[in-house]
Design a protein around this motif. Structure first.
Motif, PDB file in Angstrom:
ATOM      1  N   LEU A 170       0.860  -1.178   0.000  1.00  0.00           N
ATOM      2  CA  LEU A 170       0.000   0.000   0.000  1.00  0.00           C
ATOM      3  C   LEU A 170       0.898   1.230   0.000  1.00  0.00           C
ATOM      4  N   ARG A 171       0.595   2.182  -0.863  1.00  0.00           N
ATOM      5  CA  ARG A 171       1.437   3.370  -1.003  1.00  0.00           C
ATOM      6  C   ARG A 171       0.598   4.625  -0.768  1.00  0.00           C
ATOM      7  N   PRO A 172       1.257   5.743  -0.400  1.00  0.00           N
ATOM      8  CA  PRO A 172       0.516   6.995  -0.233  1.00  0.00           C
ATOM      9  C   PRO A 172      -0.242   7.358  -1.514  1.00  0.00           C
ATOM     10  N   GLY A 173      -1.519   7.676  -1.382  1.00  0.00           N
ATOM     11  CA  GLY A 173      -2.338   8.003  -2.546  1.00  0.00           C
ATOM     12  C   GLY A 173      -2.465   9.494  -2.738  1.00  0.00           C
ATOM     13  N   TRP A 174      -2.902   9.885  -3.933  1.00  0.00           N
ATOM     14  CA  TRP A 174      -3.077  11.303  -4.228  1.00  0.00           C
ATOM     15  C   TRP A 174      -4.540  11.687  -4.434  1.00  0.00           C
ATOM     16  N   LEU A 175      -5.394  10.661  -4.630  1.00  0.00           N
ATOM     17  CA  LEU A 175      -6.798  10.945  -4.946  1.00  0.00           C
ATOM     18  C   LEU A 175      -7.610  11.288  -3.706  1.00  0.00           C
ATOM     19  N   LEU A 176      -7.443  10.487  -2.647  1.00  0.00           N
ATOM     20  CA  LEU A 176      -8.220  10.685  -1.420  1.00  0.00           C
ATOM     21  C   LEU A 176      -7.300  10.678  -0.196  1.00  0.00           C
ATOM     22  N   PRO A 177      -6.391  11.649  -0.092  1.00  0.00           N
ATOM     23  CA  PRO A 177      -5.510  11.665   1.069  1.00  0.00           C
ATOM     24  C   PRO A 177      -6.355  11.816   2.340  1.00  0.00           C
ATOM     25  N   PRO A 178      -5.980  11.142   3.449  1.00  0.00           N
ATOM     26  CA  PRO A 178      -4.725  10.396   3.647  1.00  0.00           C
ATOM     27  C   PRO A 178      -4.838   8.900   3.354  1.00  0.00           C
ATOM     28  N   ARG A 179      -5.847   8.464   2.580  1.00  0.00           N
ATOM     29  CA  ARG A 179      -6.000   7.031   2.302  1.00  0.00           C
ATOM     30  C   ARG A 179      -4.857   6.530   1.432  1.00  0.00           C
ATOM     31  N   LEU A 180      -4.419   5.295   1.720  1.00  0.00           N
ATOM     32  CA  LEU A 180      -3.346   4.678   0.938  1.00  0.00           C
ATOM     33  C   LEU A 180      -3.924   4.067  -0.336  1.00  0.00           C
ATOM     34  N   ASN A 181      -3.059   3.880  -1.331  1.00  0.00           N
ATOM     35  CA  ASN A 181      -3.462   3.328  -2.619  1.00  0.00           C
ATOM     36  C   ASN A 181      -2.953   1.889  -2.734  1.00  0.00           C
ATOM     37  N   ASP A 182      -3.819   0.976  -3.154  1.00  0.00           N
ATOM     38  CA  ASP A 182      -3.434  -0.430  -3.331  1.00  0.00           C
ATOM     39  C   ASP A 182      -2.745  -0.596  -4.689  1.00  0.00           C
ATOM     40  N   VAL A 183      -1.415  -0.673  -4.666  1.00  0.00           N
ATOM     41  CA  VAL A 183      -0.639  -0.916  -5.896  1.00  0.00           C
ATOM     42  C   VAL A 183       0.105  -2.242  -5.778  1.00  0.00           C
ATOM     43  N   SER A 184      -0.569  -3.220  -5.150  1.00  0.00           N
ATOM     44  CA  SER A 184       0.060  -4.517  -4.904  1.00  0.00           C
ATOM     45  C   SER A 184       0.198  -5.356  -6.167  1.00  0.00           C
ATOM     46  N   ASP A 185      -0.583  -5.061  -7.196  1.00  0.00           N
ATOM     47  CA  ASP A 185      -0.481  -5.795  -8.455  1.00  0.00           C
ATOM     48  C   ASP A 185       0.670  -5.212  -9.278  1.00  0.00           C
ATOM     49  N   ALA A 186       1.719  -6.013  -9.502  1.00  0.00           N
ATOM     50  CA  ALA A 186       2.935  -5.521 -10.171  1.00  0.00           C
ATOM     51  C   ALA A 186       2.648  -5.033 -11.587  1.00  0.00           C
ATOM     52  N   GLN A 187       1.773  -5.738 -12.300  1.00  0.00           N
ATOM     53  CA  GLN A 187       1.461  -5.361 -13.690  1.00  0.00           C
ATOM     54  C   GLN A 187       0.796  -3.984 -13.733  1.00  0.00           C
ATOM     55  N   TRP A 188      -0.183  -3.770 -12.851  1.00  0.00           N
ATOM     56  CA  TRP A 188      -0.868  -2.477 -12.810  1.00  0.00           C
ATOM     57  C   TRP A 188       0.074  -1.371 -12.320  1.00  0.00           C
ATOM     58  N   ARG A 189       0.887  -1.691 -11.315  1.00  0.00           N
ATOM     59  CA  ARG A 189       1.817  -0.701 -10.750  1.00  0.00           C
ATOM     60  C   ARG A 189       2.788  -0.200 -11.815  1.00  0.00           C
ATOM     61  N   PHE A 236       2.458  -0.406 -15.180  1.00  0.00           N
ATOM     62  CA  PHE A 236       1.734   0.294 -16.243  1.00  0.00           C
ATOM     63  C   PHE A 236       1.387   1.720 -15.802  1.00  0.00           C
ATOM     64  N   ARG A 237       0.874   1.841 -14.597  1.00  0.00           N
ATOM     65  CA  ARG A 237       0.463   3.150 -14.058  1.00  0.00           C
ATOM     66  C   ARG A 237       1.648   4.094 -13.931  1.00  0.00           C
ATOM     67  N   ALA A 238       2.799   3.564 -13.471  1.00  0.00           N
ATOM     68  CA  ALA A 238       3.992   4.400 -13.277  1.00  0.00           C
ATOM     69  C   ALA A 238       4.561   4.883 -14.609  1.00  0.00           C
ATOM     70  N   ASN A 239       4.414   4.066 -15.665  1.00  0.00           N
ATOM     71  CA  ASN A 239       5.000   4.407 -16.967  1.00  0.00           C
ATOM     72  C   ASN A 239       4.043   5.103 -17.925  1.00  0.00           C
ATOM     73  N   LEU A 240       2.826   5.392 -17.462  1.00  0.00           N
ATOM     74  CA  LEU A 240       1.832   6.018 -18.337  1.00  0.00           C
ATOM     75  C   LEU A 240       2.307   7.333 -18.966  1.00  0.00           C
ATOM     76  N   PRO A 241       2.911   8.255 -18.199  1.00  0.00           N
ATOM     77  CA  PRO A 241       3.331   9.523 -18.820  1.00  0.00           C
ATOM     78  C   PRO A 241       4.327   9.345 -19.962  1.00  0.00           C
ATOM     79  N   ILE A 242       5.382   8.532 -19.733  1.00  0.00           N
ATOM     80  CA  ILE A 242       6.401   8.354 -20.772  1.00  0.00           C
ATOM     81  C   ILE A 242       5.835   7.560 -21.953  1.00  0.00           C
ATOM     82  N   LEU A 243       4.970   6.559 -21.671  1.00  0.00           N
ATOM     83  CA  LEU A 243       4.343   5.789 -22.744  1.00  0.00           C
ATOM     84  C   LEU A 243       3.487   6.690 -23.636  1.00  0.00           C
ATOM     85  N   SER A 244       2.707   7.559 -23.003  1.00  0.00           N
ATOM     86  CA  SER A 244       1.823   8.453 -23.761  1.00  0.00           C
ATOM     87  C   SER A 244       2.622   9.414 -24.632  1.00  0.00           C
ATOM     88  N   LEU A 245       3.729   9.923 -24.100  1.00  0.00           N
ATOM     89  CA  LEU A 245       4.582  10.824 -24.876  1.00  0.00           C
ATOM     90  C   LEU A 245       5.201  10.093 -26.071  1.00  0.00           C
TER      91      LEU A 245
END
Length: 536
Positions: free
Chosen positions: A54-73, A75-84
């Motif tokens: 669980l990592r610090p989230g940005w959508l609903l602070p102070p709730r943590l974000n579930d990024v336990s799925d490696a594939q989703w984590r 993909f989500r982290a690389n979205l900006p560079i992929l889109s560019l």
């Protein structure tokens, strides 16, 4: 006239009771999801300190974000560079096509150069492995395409490398001699043999499409256009792209390699056949206008926002990764299992639609992988047609039909699902998932065969058939949940434990509630299908 009036009254009465039933079904569904959401929130809060990744989230602070799925984590982290990167690729490819009026051969060189630059960043020196295996496959196809040994040679070659790539973890350059060992320091940022599973499917597609190009076509293009609503409207459906004849000179090395490494769908698909790819390389897709693609992109952004909300509020995947579900009650196990499957559907839907979106912008339409929601499938056949749908189309075209189609369906499903399990990974839990799915397919096929031979007559007969179908749908959904939880969450070792939990004194009422809920869900799906039929 009297008969007509009686029939009309009977029809109105049926419609009246169907509307009453629909009201009850909707109210039940609202109550069910209200309970699921409330209990999921409570479970997530109660066990938050015990869950992994669980990592610090940005959508609903102070709730943590579930990024336990490696594939989703990842993909989500690389979205900006992929889109560019994909925006630059699309701009370059579309500009060159417009400036020089490029057709299939010219565009194949453009996409080959762009895609090789992309692969060089992803895989570094390991691009050499990809090109070497792909070139060998090309030579074998050209040599054996018109011989009786074609199918066994093609399958043996590709399955051999599918297994070897996994066993040897993408190989090491040092096995070819110490003078090549330095290349192991340049293996890129992404394991090439994981992506190569998709390349295997494309190599088989190229082989069969080239093989069939030398035979008399069985597909009647004119008859299809007359019957197909999409083709009659001036657009081109995927079946016409796939089944239509392709000139033999299009089966060249440059077009073949461009197809294998086409950047927008290289990492995760959707899977597109060689014929469909090369047809659109020549003439870009005309089914999606700029407005359609903009709307598609906006829908994707909405779905992404929904995923962010779900992972900030609920911890479904973290429960599975942390294995805390073993400490929960049968009711909570059901809620977590149901949540995990919905999380997986939304995750794959977002990943596949993202890459399909960029492919559309670049002029290539690939099949939609998730055309229907996971909660709107009440039998195994419709589930597999709507979960990784492009893979299902590939399996039907290149495995199911060559193996004998519906004449050998009972045998074919065992071969196909075993291949699907091995294609995903070499794990016992995936083979268990495949064989469980095949076992669950058998009663459905028997029931469907019996239903096709029976003649349903009268209002009571239709009512009885609908109720039996709804009960069958509830059983099928339960079987699907079990098979997918064994394959992707608990593994075969947890099957006996799960079975014991739900047959316990505490678990039996939960099983009963599950069956009633899935029965209600199936009835709702019938109403949705009825509404679609009335619309069309």
């Amino acid at each position: 006239m009297a008969i007509s009036s009686t029939m009309k009254k009977k029809k109105e009465k049926e419609e009246y009771w169907k509307r009453k039933e629909l009201v009850f079904l909707v109210l039940y569904a609202i109550a069910f999801y209200a309970f699921i959401i409330h209990r999921s929130l409570q479970l997530s809060l109660d066990h938050e300190s015990e869950l992994y990744a669980l990592r610090p989230g940005w959508l609903l602070p102070p709730r943590l974000n579930d990024v336990s799925d490696a594939q989703w984590r990842n993909f989500r982290a690389n979205l900006p560079i992929l889109s560019l990167v994909f925006a630059l690729f699309a701009l370059l490819a579309n500009s060159l096509r417009a400036l020089f009026s490029l057709k299939a051969k010219g565009m194949s060189f453009v996409w080959l150069l762009i895609s090789l630059a992309y692969l060089s960043y992803l895989h570094g020196a390991c691009v050499l492995f990809i090109l070497s295996i792909a070139s060998l496959n090309f030579l074998l196809v050209k040599m054996f395409a018109q011989t009786k040994y074609f199918s066994p040679v093609l399958w043996l070659f590709n399955v051999f490398f599918l297994l070897c790539n996994r066993v040897y973890e993408g190989y090491s350059f040092s096995i070819f001699g110490q003078q090549w060992a330095y290349l192991d320091n340049y293996r890129g940022t992404f394991r090439w043999h994981i992506c190569f599973n998709f390349v295997i499917l494309r190599m088989i597609s190229f082989g069969y499409d080239y093989h069939w190009a030398h035979q008399d076509p069985l597909f009647d293009q004119q008859k299809h256009i007359q019957r197909c609503h999409t083709c009659k409207s001036g657009k081109t459906c995927y079946r016409l792209l796939q089944e239509g004849s392709v000139q033999k000179e299009k089966f060249s090395l440059s077009i073949y390699l461009a197809y294998l490494v086409y950047a927008p769908v290289y990492i995760a698909g959707p899977i597109i056949s060689f014929n469909a790819f090369v047809s659109q390389l020549d003439t870009p897709q005309n089914n999606y206008t700029v407005r359609d693609m903009s709307w598609y992109g906006l829908r994707w952004l909405f779905s992404f926002s929904l995923m962010e909300l779900v992972t900030h509020l609920f911890r479904y995947n973290a429960f599975a990764i942390s294995r805390l579900w073993k400490l929960l009650s049968p009711m909570d196990i059901f809620i977590i299992g149901y949540g995990v499957l919905n999380f997986m559907w939304l995750k794959f839907s977002l990943i596949w639609r993202y890459f399909r979106f960029w492919s559309l912008i670049c002029g290539i339409e690939a099949p939609e992988n998730m055309p229907r929601c996971i909660n709107n499938c009440c039998n195994l056949e419709s589930f597999w047609k709507n979960w990784h749908a492009s893979y299902n189309k590939w399996l039907v075209r290149y495995m199911y039909i060559p193996l004998g189609g519906s004449q050998r369906k009972l045998l074919n499903i065992w071969v196909i699902f075993t291949f699907v399990a091995i294609w995903h990974d070499l794990e016992w839990k995936l083979l268990s998932w495949a064989w469980l799915t095949c076992l669950f397919f058998i009663p459905e096929m028997v029931v469907k065969s019996a239903a096709n031979t029976l003649q349903v007559e009268g209002a009571f007969g239709e009512f009885l058939f609908r109720e039996i179908s709804a009960a069958g749908g509830a059983i099928t959904i339960t079987c699907l949940m079990v098979a997918n939880l064994v394959g992707y969450v608990i593994g075969p070792s947890g099957f006996n434990w799960l079975f014991a939990q739900f047959l316990s004194r505490q678990g039996l009422p939960v099983m009963g509630g599950m069956f009633i809920t899935f029965y209600v869900g199936t009835k709702l799906m019938f109403h949705i299908d009825d509404a679609k039929q009335r619309k069309h």
